[in-house]
Design an enzyme around this catalytic site. Sequence first.
Site, PDB file in Angstrom:
ATOM      1  N   ASP A  99      -7.287   3.699   4.463  1.00 37.31           N
ATOM      2  CA  ASP A  99      -8.711   2.592   4.458  1.00 37.31           C
ATOM      3  C   ASP A  99     -10.016   3.429   4.268  1.00 37.31           C
ATOM      4  OD1 ASP A  99      -7.523   4.191   6.753  1.00 37.31           O
ATOM      5  OD2 ASP A  99      -9.103   3.703   8.402  1.00 37.31           O
TER       6      ASP A  99
ATOM      7  N   HIS B 251      -0.301   1.065   0.825  1.00 36.82           N
ATOM      8  CA  HIS B 251      -0.418   0.590   1.194  1.00 36.82           C
ATOM      9  C   HIS B 251      -2.612   1.553   1.069  1.00 36.82           C
ATOM     10  CE1 HIS B 251      -2.805  -3.073   4.044  1.00 36.82           C
ATOM     11  NE2 HIS B 251      -3.483  -1.390   4.514  1.00 36.82           N
TER      12      HIS B 251
ATOM     13  N   GLU C 179       1.711   2.605   4.222  1.00 34.25           N
ATOM     14  CA  GLU C 179       0.733   3.207   3.646  1.00 34.25           C
ATOM     15  C   GLU C 179       0.377   5.219   3.759  1.00 34.25           C
ATOM     16  OE1 GLU C 179      -2.645   2.468   7.207  1.00 34.25           O
ATOM     17  OE2 GLU C 179      -3.855   2.881   6.175  1.00 34.25           O
TER      18      GLU C 179
ATOM     19  N   ASP D 144       8.506  -1.055  -0.724  1.00 34.43           N
ATOM     20  CA  ASP D 144       7.464  -0.354  -0.843  1.00 34.43           C
ATOM     21  C   ASP D 144       6.494  -1.585  -1.653  1.00 34.43           C
ATOM     22  OD1 ASP D 144       5.583   1.437  -3.001  1.00 34.43           O
ATOM     23  OD2 ASP D 144       7.099   0.617  -5.000  1.00 34.43           O
TER      24      ASP D 144
HETATM   25  O1  9MR Z   1      -0.779   7.015  11.567  1.00 31.81           O
HETATM   26  C1  9MR Z   1      -0.742   6.593  12.764  1.00 31.81           C
HETATM   27  C2  9MR Z   1       0.408   6.038  13.609  1.00 31.81           C
HETATM   28  O2  9MR Z   1       0.740   6.971  14.171  1.00 31.81           O
HETATM   29  C3  9MR Z   1       0.049   4.927  14.898  1.00 31.81           C
HETATM   30  O3  9MR Z   1       1.493   4.413  15.489  1.00 31.81           O
HETATM   31  C4  9MR Z   1      -0.916   3.828  14.164  1.00 31.81           C
HETATM   32  C5  9MR Z   1      -1.128   3.173  14.853  1.00 31.81           C
HETATM   33  O4  9MR Z   1      -2.124   2.980  16.052  1.00 31.81           O
HETATM   34  O5  9MR Z   1      -2.235   4.391  13.239  1.00 31.81           O
HETATM   35  C6  9MR Z   1      -1.905   5.028  12.508  1.00 31.81           C
HETATM   36  O6  9MR Z   1      -3.294   6.114  12.201  1.00 31.81           O
HETATM   37  C7  9MR Z   1      -4.090   4.989  11.129  1.00 31.81           C
HETATM   38  C8  9MR Z   1      -5.323   4.645  11.622  1.00 31.81           C
HETATM   39  O7  9MR Z   1      -4.854   4.586  13.195  1.00 31.81           O
HETATM   40  C9  9MR Z   1      -6.174   4.740  11.090  1.00 31.81           C
HETATM   41  N1  9MR Z   1      -5.765   4.800   9.639  1.00 31.81           N
HETATM   42  C10 9MR Z   1      -4.806   4.621   8.730  1.00 31.81           C
HETATM   43  C11 9MR Z   1      -3.539   5.273  10.349  1.00 31.81           C
HETATM   44  C12 9MR Z   1      -2.531   5.530   9.495  1.00 31.81           C
HETATM   45  O8  9MR Z   1      -1.454   4.175   9.152  1.00 31.81           O
END
Ligand code: 9MR
Length: 555
Positions: free
Chosen positions: A165, A475, A530, A521
């Site tokens: 993101d 992602h 991601e 993947d």
């Molecule tokens: O890395 C984070 C993971 O440990 C959590 O379970 C998840 C849900 O809260 O969020 C991940 O972090 C994301 C963040 O909130 C927004 N940018 C992308 C991050 C990676 O997925």
Amino acid sequence: MDSIYFHREKPVIPQFDHDVFVNQAGFTPDGPKRAIIRIPCEQFYLRNEYNIDVYTGNAAHFGVDECSGDDVYIADFSDFHSEGEYVLITDGGARSIRFMISRDVYRPVFDALVKAFYYQRCGCELKKEHAGVFTHPSCHTETAKEWGGGDKEYDVTGGWHDAGDYGRYVTAGASAAAHLLYAYKLFPSAFGRQKLNIPECGALPDILAEVRYELEWLMKMQREDGAVWHKVTTARHAPFIMPQDDKEQLYLFSPSSMATADLAAVCALASEMYREYDGDFADSLYNTSIKSYKWLEDNPGFLGFDNPEGCNTGTYGERTDVDNRFWAAAQLYALTGEDKYFKRIDSAMLGFSMSDLGFASVGGFGSLALWLCDRPIPDRMRDRIKRDFNSKAEELKGLCASCGYGCAMGSWHYIWGSTMNLLKHAMIFIIADRINGNDKYHRFAAAQLDYLLGTNATGYSFITGCGEFACKSPHLRTAYADGIEECIPGFVSGGPNASPADEDARVLIPPGTPPMKCFVDDVGCYSLNEVAIYWNSPAVFLTAYMIDHTEHKKG
Ligand code: 9MR
Ligand code: ZN
């Protein structure tokens, strides 16, 4: 982040079609070398590039591995040291992919992992001469407003996009920067010759130039009173468009004590490390650090964070800030030697992990600050740090022994971003060795890199562009929207997740799939595939260590 972007037919996802798993980057001549075989095998051979069998070994039957569900055999050829290109072949004729044995095998992986941070840069044009085909105009250069606040405009441009993101989050950024700075501090020789081809090539080592890009942004996230905004993002995640096309209003979200403490900590660390290159920059890092620290002292209560109604970008909530405050005090004590920081450390040192190096649990960074500084540290404090790392390393060693693939994860570690668990665990092995002054955990650290680069039940190398069978559909908005077939290299995928949060993963992964195989993947699967800056940064730490180890200890 839901699957509205991906109303597609079920994608065709390539499956690894070998029964032998190896580190696809390869092995160093004197390092540990293992392949994992998922079909019966007694003997195995190494065949070189001239089709000559140069090594015969006996495979050991491990049995069924709980995390993968596979009945595996271990082929250990650590006592084979000759450089070259090889294929491992079992007595039943199963083959591995080609792999190298060479002193330099991890260098391209290491370079790609660090360069990925450049590709995540926000607020500057990625030019052809640095980015190759992965160029884009500058993005998110507009000012931000306070969420729920007035019309005041703030310049918070710069830094790295967090992940797939386009959000920028302080605690995530501070911990990624800390992994990188500590990697440089511990393994400077690995970074010494690194040429990343980034715009700042010159006076600073490339790694410090790249981290400075993030630090400049982090400092802008400090509010006038010293508190630190938790994040700057749009109200909702952007669709899968290029960053320069994401023109929605940017918002600053309310400060948190975690963000404030992490900023104080990372700026103190950086102030020390940049001083020899740029005194003014070191001064402004120092001033930023003590300003946030003062806010923390004036505001001793926990100030958490949760998304307000109407916002769906990352939360990075935490339930406590004692570890964050500990890290800040430890880092400032290391920098200044002042008693007031020491007193805080002393009274804070209870009831949290002092070896964790995550984006939320940051006690391990504080321990590193204390262990590595030349200020007086009482024995009981040193003992506590040593004990935390050693007991954790022993526990993780146990996990390696119960996993057929040698991985330091139990079934419960296969969550969103499991590769970060893996990599944090690798860091614990490395730091424990450093603390103990020996090499006891080297092979366990190396085994985590093996997993990351292909010795896992999916067969994937979880680093884009690194290895013959590597993830290529992460992602990651830029990688998807750029329309380029080849994926941007050097990004660590979040990895297998046994309790996926995204709809696509739920459809694509059959119920009952063993944890290590809960991976696809596919670009839609944000909770498995991601990327994130703080998944790359511990991988930089691990590869820097491996390179340093090869150069200094013949590993
Ligand atoms: O890395 C984070 C993971 O440990 C959590 O379970 C998840 C849900 O809260 O969020 C991940 O972090 C994301 C963040 O909130 C927004 N940018 C992308 C991050 C990676 O997925
Ligand atoms: Zn941007």
